[in-house]
Design a protein around this motif. Structure first.
Motif, PDB file in Angstrom:
ATOM      1  N   ASN A  17       0.816  -1.215   0.000  1.00  0.00           N
ATOM      2  CA  ASN A  17       0.000   0.000   0.000  1.00  0.00           C
ATOM      3  C   ASN A  17       0.851   1.267   0.000  1.00  0.00           C
ATOM      4  OD1 ASN A  17      -2.634  -1.147  -0.145  1.00  0.00           O
ATOM      5  ND2 ASN A  17      -2.331  -1.910   1.923  1.00  0.00           N
ATOM      6  N   TYR A  21       0.557   4.031  -2.845  1.00  0.00           N
ATOM      7  CA  TYR A  21       0.504   5.469  -2.557  1.00  0.00           C
ATOM      8  C   TYR A  21       1.428   6.231  -3.504  1.00  0.00           C
ATOM      9  CZ  TYR A  21       1.100   9.823   0.133  1.00  0.00           C
ATOM     10  OH  TYR A  21       1.161  11.142   0.524  1.00  0.00           O
ATOM     11  N   ARG A  91      -4.524  11.499  -1.519  1.00  0.00           N
ATOM     12  CA  ARG A  91      -4.487  10.159  -0.937  1.00  0.00           C
ATOM     13  C   ARG A  91      -3.823  10.236   0.422  1.00  0.00           C
ATOM     14  NH1 ARG A  91      -0.902  11.362  -4.479  1.00  0.00           N
ATOM     15  NH2 ARG A  91       1.220  10.531  -4.563  1.00  0.00           N
ATOM     16  N   LEU A  93      -2.408   7.358   3.673  1.00  0.00           N
ATOM     17  CA  LEU A  93      -2.292   6.021   4.249  1.00  0.00           C
ATOM     18  C   LEU A  93      -2.755   6.057   5.696  1.00  0.00           C
ATOM     19  CD1 LEU A  93       1.208   5.034   2.842  1.00  0.00           C
ATOM     20  CD2 LEU A  93      -0.910   3.777   2.391  1.00  0.00           C
ATOM     21  N   TRP A 116      -1.925  -1.416   6.837  1.00  0.00           N
ATOM     22  CA  TRP A 116      -2.060  -0.114   6.182  1.00  0.00           C
ATOM     23  C   TRP A 116      -3.121  -0.164   5.096  1.00  0.00           C
ATOM     24  CZ3 TRP A 116       3.528   2.181   5.332  1.00  0.00           C
ATOM     25  CH2 TRP A 116       4.095   2.427   6.580  1.00  0.00           C
ATOM     26  N   LEU A 118      -5.016   2.469   1.980  1.00  0.00           N
ATOM     27  CA  LEU A 118      -4.924   3.710   1.214  1.00  0.00           C
ATOM     28  C   LEU A 118      -6.318   4.311   1.034  1.00  0.00           C
ATOM     29  CD1 LEU A 118      -3.096   5.605  -0.473  1.00  0.00           C
ATOM     30  CD2 LEU A 118      -3.571   4.129  -2.440  1.00  0.00           C
ATOM     31  N   ASP A 120      -8.264   7.276  -0.966  1.00  0.00           N
ATOM     32  CA  ASP A 120      -7.950   8.139  -2.109  1.00  0.00           C
ATOM     33  C   ASP A 120      -9.131   8.974  -2.611  1.00  0.00           C
ATOM     34  OD1 ASP A 120      -9.468   6.162  -3.305  1.00  0.00           O
ATOM     35  OD2 ASP A 120      -8.078   5.805  -4.952  1.00  0.00           O
ATOM     36  N   TRP A 190      -2.232   7.602  11.294  1.00  0.00           N
ATOM     37  CA  TRP A 190      -2.143   7.649   9.840  1.00  0.00           C
ATOM     38  C   TRP A 190      -0.814   8.307   9.487  1.00  0.00           C
ATOM     39  CZ3 TRP A 190      -5.017  10.717  12.920  1.00  0.00           C
ATOM     40  CH2 TRP A 190      -4.886  12.110  12.801  1.00  0.00           C
TER      41      TRP A 190
END
Length: 313
Positions: A17, A21, A91, A93, A116, A118, A120, A190
């Protein structure tokens, strides 16, 4: 909105991930991540415990000069801050508990693991999430996913358990390849984008950075403590999968197959030891084969010109 990038499926939930990203912005992401792969093992932890660094470069540092850093806040402050990051960079994470993800075979179970994810896009109260991870968990196969979560659902998956296991804490701190521990506490976490290179990359403790020495150490460790290795099967799976990713990128099918066989062999060794029938010869032979393979690859040219070359530090 993006979809899971199949080039990174099979990597750890951190790396797959994190690569997802970066891939939408930086065209050289596959090359950089493949070249970053390494096997480094910390050797001075209490008996039976291990720590791993999977990347020879600090992957929180991005090609445009920015870097990723940990962020945390109470649940009532999370939405606005994630929304601000999303508006700024498109985006973000977020750290989740795999046992809380609706698409995970571990959902609603007791096997908690940091994961993790993502984010977006946002449409009102709904958030679009992408999970590029694919792997075999104790509860079954987890496949890549893309879909929507409501705000309550996003906060639910970001709610950590009361604590992670010690080996999971080490994975969190070493997710980028070097020691960068997340904030202490049980609030949602995050990653935010910041200017500047940050602190000098460090690996505290005594580490084996030479891959031949690291594989010898792992061989001896698994032979001596096969049951204790059970706590580190996820780490060793990640070692193998990162190597598979690298060699697939290099077009080395023999090396891909050899590393693909490691997780199954280790699971068999651990389960056999639990039944009182240790398979020391299998553990020894498996790691010796991989050590010789890595030695051979380090002394011969890469299969394709212009692709990453193997380094030892």
């Amino acid at each position: 909105m993006t979809v899971p990038d199949s080039r990174f499926a099979g990597l750890s939930c951190y790396t797959s991930n994190l690569a997802g990203y970066q891939a939408g912005e930086f065209a050289d992401t596959v090359d950089r991540f493949a070249e970053s792969v390494r096997i480094a093992v910390r050797k001075d932890l209490p008996e039976g415990e291990l720590a791993f660094s999977h990347h020879r470069v600090p992957l929180e540092r991005l090609p445009d000069g920015t870097r990723l850093a940990w962020a945390t806040a109470p649940a009532d402050g999370v939405v606005d801050r994630i929304d601000a990051e999303l508006r700024c960079y498109g985006r973000v994470l977020v750290v989740t508990d795999n046992a809380a993800l609706p698409w995970s075979p571990s959902t609603n179970g007791t096997t908690h693991a940091p994961h993790w994810l993502l984010v977006d896009d946002r449409r009102g109260d709904d958030w679009h999430v992408v999970d590029g991870f694919r792997g075999l968990l104790p509860a079954g196969e987890q496949e890549p996913y893309a879909g929507w979560l409501g705000t309550a659902g996003l906060l639910a998956v970001m709610t950590p358990p009361s604590s992670w296991r010690p080996e999971q804490d080490r994975r969190n701190a070493l997710a980028f390849g070097f020691w960068m521990p997340p904030p202490v506490g049980v609030q949602p976490q995050w990653l935010v984008r910041m200017d500047g290179a940050g602190n000098k990359p460090e690996l505290p403790g005594a580490w084996l950075l030479d891959e031949g020495e690291a594989l010898e150490f792992l061989r001896d460790h698994v032979v001596a403590r096969p049951q204790a290795v059970g706590a580190h099967l996820d780490d060793l799976w990640a070692v193998a999968q990162h190597r598979v990713f690298r060699y697939r990128h290099l077009g080395d099918d023999a090396a891909v197959q050899a590393w693909s066989d490691l997780p199954r062999a280790l699971r068999f060794v651990v389960e056999s030891a639990r039944r009182g029938r240790p398979r020391s010869a299998l553990a020894r032979t498996t790691f010796e084969h991989l050590r010789q393979l890595e030695h051979d690859r380090s002394t011969t040219p890469a299969p394709a010109a212009g692709r990453p070359h193997r380094q030892t530090m």
